[in-house]
Design a protein around this motif. Structure first.
Motif, PDB file in Angstrom:
ATOM      1  N   VAL A  54       0.851  -1.188   0.000  1.00  0.00           N
ATOM      2  CA  VAL A  54       0.000   0.000   0.000  1.00  0.00           C
ATOM      3  C   VAL A  54       0.884   1.235   0.000  1.00  0.00           C
ATOM      4  CG1 VAL A  54      -1.710   1.302   1.333  1.00  0.00           C
ATOM      5  CG2 VAL A  54      -1.776  -1.185   1.335  1.00  0.00           C
ATOM      6  N   GLU A  55       0.504   2.205  -0.808  1.00  0.00           N
ATOM      7  CA  GLU A  55       1.157   3.507  -0.745  1.00  0.00           C
ATOM      8  C   GLU A  55       0.108   4.532  -0.331  1.00  0.00           C
ATOM      9  OE1 GLU A  55       3.392   6.647  -3.621  1.00  0.00           O
ATOM     10  OE2 GLU A  55       3.975   4.541  -3.802  1.00  0.00           O
ATOM     11  N   VAL A  56       0.408   5.238   0.755  1.00  0.00           N
ATOM     12  CA  VAL A  56      -0.478   6.279   1.272  1.00  0.00           C
ATOM     13  C   VAL A  56       0.144   7.617   0.889  1.00  0.00           C
ATOM     14  CG1 VAL A  56      -1.575   7.238   3.344  1.00  0.00           C
ATOM     15  CG2 VAL A  56      -1.132   4.783   3.196  1.00  0.00           C
ATOM     16  N   GLU A  57      -0.653   8.495   0.293  1.00  0.00           N
ATOM     17  CA  GLU A  57      -0.105   9.765  -0.202  1.00  0.00           C
ATOM     18  C   GLU A  57       0.447  10.649   0.900  1.00  0.00           C
ATOM     19  OE1 GLU A  57      -4.107  12.558  -0.302  1.00  0.00           O
ATOM     20  OE2 GLU A  57      -3.132  12.056  -2.172  1.00  0.00           O
ATOM     21  N   GLU A  58      -0.006  10.462   2.129  1.00  0.00           N
ATOM     22  CA  GLU A  58       0.446  11.297   3.246  1.00  0.00           C
ATOM     23  C   GLU A  58       1.105  10.408   4.292  1.00  0.00           C
ATOM     24  OE1 GLU A  58      -2.715  13.814   4.778  1.00  0.00           O
ATOM     25  OE2 GLU A  58      -3.593  13.826   2.784  1.00  0.00           O
ATOM     26  N   GLY A  59       2.411  10.234   4.183  1.00  0.00           N
ATOM     27  CA  GLY A  59       3.148   9.452   5.162  1.00  0.00           C
ATOM     28  C   GLY A  59       3.437  10.264   6.408  1.00  0.00           C
ATOM     29  N   GLY A  62       4.951  13.561   5.779  1.00  0.00           N
ATOM     30  CA  GLY A  62       4.300  14.342   4.740  1.00  0.00           C
ATOM     31  C   GLY A  62       4.561  13.826   3.334  1.00  0.00           C
ATOM     32  N   GLU A  63       5.499  12.926   3.194  1.00  0.00           N
ATOM     33  CA  GLU A  63       5.808  12.315   1.900  1.00  0.00           C
ATOM     34  C   GLU A  63       4.995  11.032   1.752  1.00  0.00           C
ATOM     35  OE1 GLU A  63       8.012  13.529  -0.419  1.00  0.00           O
ATOM     36  OE2 GLU A  63       8.126  15.294   0.876  1.00  0.00           O
ATOM     37  N   PRO A  64       4.777  10.560   0.515  1.00  0.00           N
ATOM     38  CA  PRO A  64       4.100   9.262   0.361  1.00  0.00           C
ATOM     39  C   PRO A  64       4.862   8.165   1.097  1.00  0.00           C
ATOM     40  CG  PRO A  64       4.267  10.380  -1.749  1.00  0.00           C
ATOM     41  CD  PRO A  64       5.094  11.178  -0.771  1.00  0.00           C
ATOM     42  N   LEU A  93      -8.249  11.495   0.706  1.00  0.00           N
ATOM     43  CA  LEU A  93      -7.010  10.811   1.048  1.00  0.00           C
ATOM     44  C   LEU A  93      -6.842   9.701   0.012  1.00  0.00           C
ATOM     45  CD1 LEU A  93      -4.626  10.131   2.923  1.00  0.00           C
ATOM     46  CD2 LEU A  93      -6.208   8.699   4.236  1.00  0.00           C
ATOM     47  N   THR A  94      -5.754   9.744  -0.744  1.00  0.00           N
ATOM     48  CA  THR A  94      -5.548   8.774  -1.815  1.00  0.00           C
ATOM     49  C   THR A  94      -4.591   7.684  -1.370  1.00  0.00           C
ATOM     50  OG1 THR A  94      -5.922  10.485  -3.459  1.00  0.00           O
ATOM     51  CG2 THR A  94      -4.848   8.479  -4.222  1.00  0.00           C
ATOM     52  N   VAL A  95      -5.014   6.451  -1.625  1.00  0.00           N
ATOM     53  CA  VAL A  95      -4.254   5.261  -1.244  1.00  0.00           C
ATOM     54  C   VAL A  95      -4.159   4.373  -2.481  1.00  0.00           C
ATOM     55  CG1 VAL A  95      -4.331   3.197   0.218  1.00  0.00           C
ATOM     56  CG2 VAL A  95      -5.153   5.373   1.117  1.00  0.00           C
ATOM     57  N   THR A  96      -2.981   3.831  -2.736  1.00  0.00           N
ATOM     58  CA  THR A  96      -2.821   2.876  -3.835  1.00  0.00           C
ATOM     59  C   THR A  96      -2.574   1.508  -3.232  1.00  0.00           C
ATOM     60  OG1 THR A  96      -1.906   4.577  -5.268  1.00  0.00           O
ATOM     61  CG2 THR A  96      -1.518   2.296  -5.915  1.00  0.00           C
ATOM     62  N   LEU A  97      -3.396   0.542  -3.612  1.00  0.00           N
ATOM     63  CA  LEU A  97      -3.270  -0.835  -3.131  1.00  0.00           C
ATOM     64  C   LEU A  97      -2.842  -1.716  -4.301  1.00  0.00           C
ATOM     65  CD1 LEU A  97      -3.725  -3.161  -1.064  1.00  0.00           C
ATOM     66  CD2 LEU A  97      -6.119  -3.167  -1.797  1.00  0.00           C
ATOM     67  N   ASN A  98      -1.641  -2.265  -4.214  1.00  0.00           N
ATOM     68  CA  ASN A  98      -1.146  -3.223  -5.203  1.00  0.00           C
ATOM     69  C   ASN A  98      -1.407  -4.613  -4.647  1.00  0.00           C
ATOM     70  OD1 ASN A  98       0.258  -1.346  -7.096  1.00  0.00           O
ATOM     71  ND2 ASN A  98       1.303  -0.810  -5.207  1.00  0.00           N
ATOM     72  N   THR A  99      -2.187  -5.405  -5.370  1.00  0.00           N
ATOM     73  CA  THR A  99      -2.614  -6.700  -4.847  1.00  0.00           C
ATOM     74  C   THR A  99      -2.839  -7.690  -5.985  1.00  0.00           C
ATOM     75  OG1 THR A  99      -4.295  -7.804  -3.497  1.00  0.00           O
ATOM     76  CG2 THR A  99      -5.046  -5.966  -4.831  1.00  0.00           C
ATOM     77  N   ASN A 100      -2.796  -8.961  -5.638  1.00  0.00           N
ATOM     78  CA  ASN A 100      -3.130 -10.008  -6.613  1.00  0.00           C
ATOM     79  C   ASN A 100      -4.544 -10.535  -6.377  1.00  0.00           C
ATOM     80  OD1 ASN A 100      -2.847 -11.512  -4.305  1.00  0.00           O
ATOM     81  ND2 ASN A 100      -1.120 -12.730  -5.020  1.00  0.00           N
TER      82      ASN A 100
END
Length: 160
Positions: A54-59, A62-64, A93-100
């Motif tokens: 998972v990548e969260v835009e607000e780490g 303040g960085e992803p 809040l934008t989140v990217t989920l990389n999954t199979n």
């Protein structure tokens, strides 16, 4: 680019996040918190991926931030949602989920809304203005009772 964009709307604590998790095929988002921000999950299907990430835009700085542990990502997302200020009301809040486990899609878990509060409905309306959306209205069983016709009509007028 994902071919499907789901916008999940409904009152607070009616099961929107449970529905989102069922679309994702896994428990992911924090539940039972007062959420004043919309969460947009960009799901990227990666068939060869062994472990979802998972990548969260607000780490934290303040960085992803990228997480390989979904529980840690969920906790951070919950922290961000719980400490959102009034000025962030309705922000995404934008989140990217990389999954199979899921197909490519975008899911927007909107803030819980009361259809009689114009400020909340304006936020939800902005999220469903794209005609390419699949709008999912989640209601709890008590809201479906016949004596709640006015409530149902307010929700349905929003998505017409």
């Amino acid at each position: 680019m994902p071919s499907q964009r789901f916008v999940v709307i409904g009152e607070e604590h009616c099961g929107k996040t449970c529905f989102v998790d069922s679309l994702l095929g896994q428990d992911f988002l924090p539940r039972s918190i007062h959420n004043s921000r919309n969460v947009e999950i960009k799901v990227v299907h990666s068939p060869d991926l062994q472990t979802p990430n998972v990548e969260v835009e607000e780490g934290p700085e303040g960085e992803p931030k990228k997480y390989t542990n979904l529980k840690e990502a969920s906790k951070w997302i919950g922290d961000l949602l719980m400490r959102a200020s009034d000025s962030q009301m309705g922000d995404r809040l934008t989140v990217t989920l990389n999954t199979n486990q899921s197909a490519d899609m975008i899911i927007v878990d909107t803030i819980g809304g009361n259809p009689s509060k114009p400020e909340t409905m304006d936020i939800i309306r902005r999220n469903i203005s794209n005609s390419a959306n699949i709008i999912v209205l989640v209601m709890n069983a008590l809201s479906l009772k016949e004596d709640n016709i006015e409530l149902k009509n307010r929700w349905f007028s929003l998505i017409r």
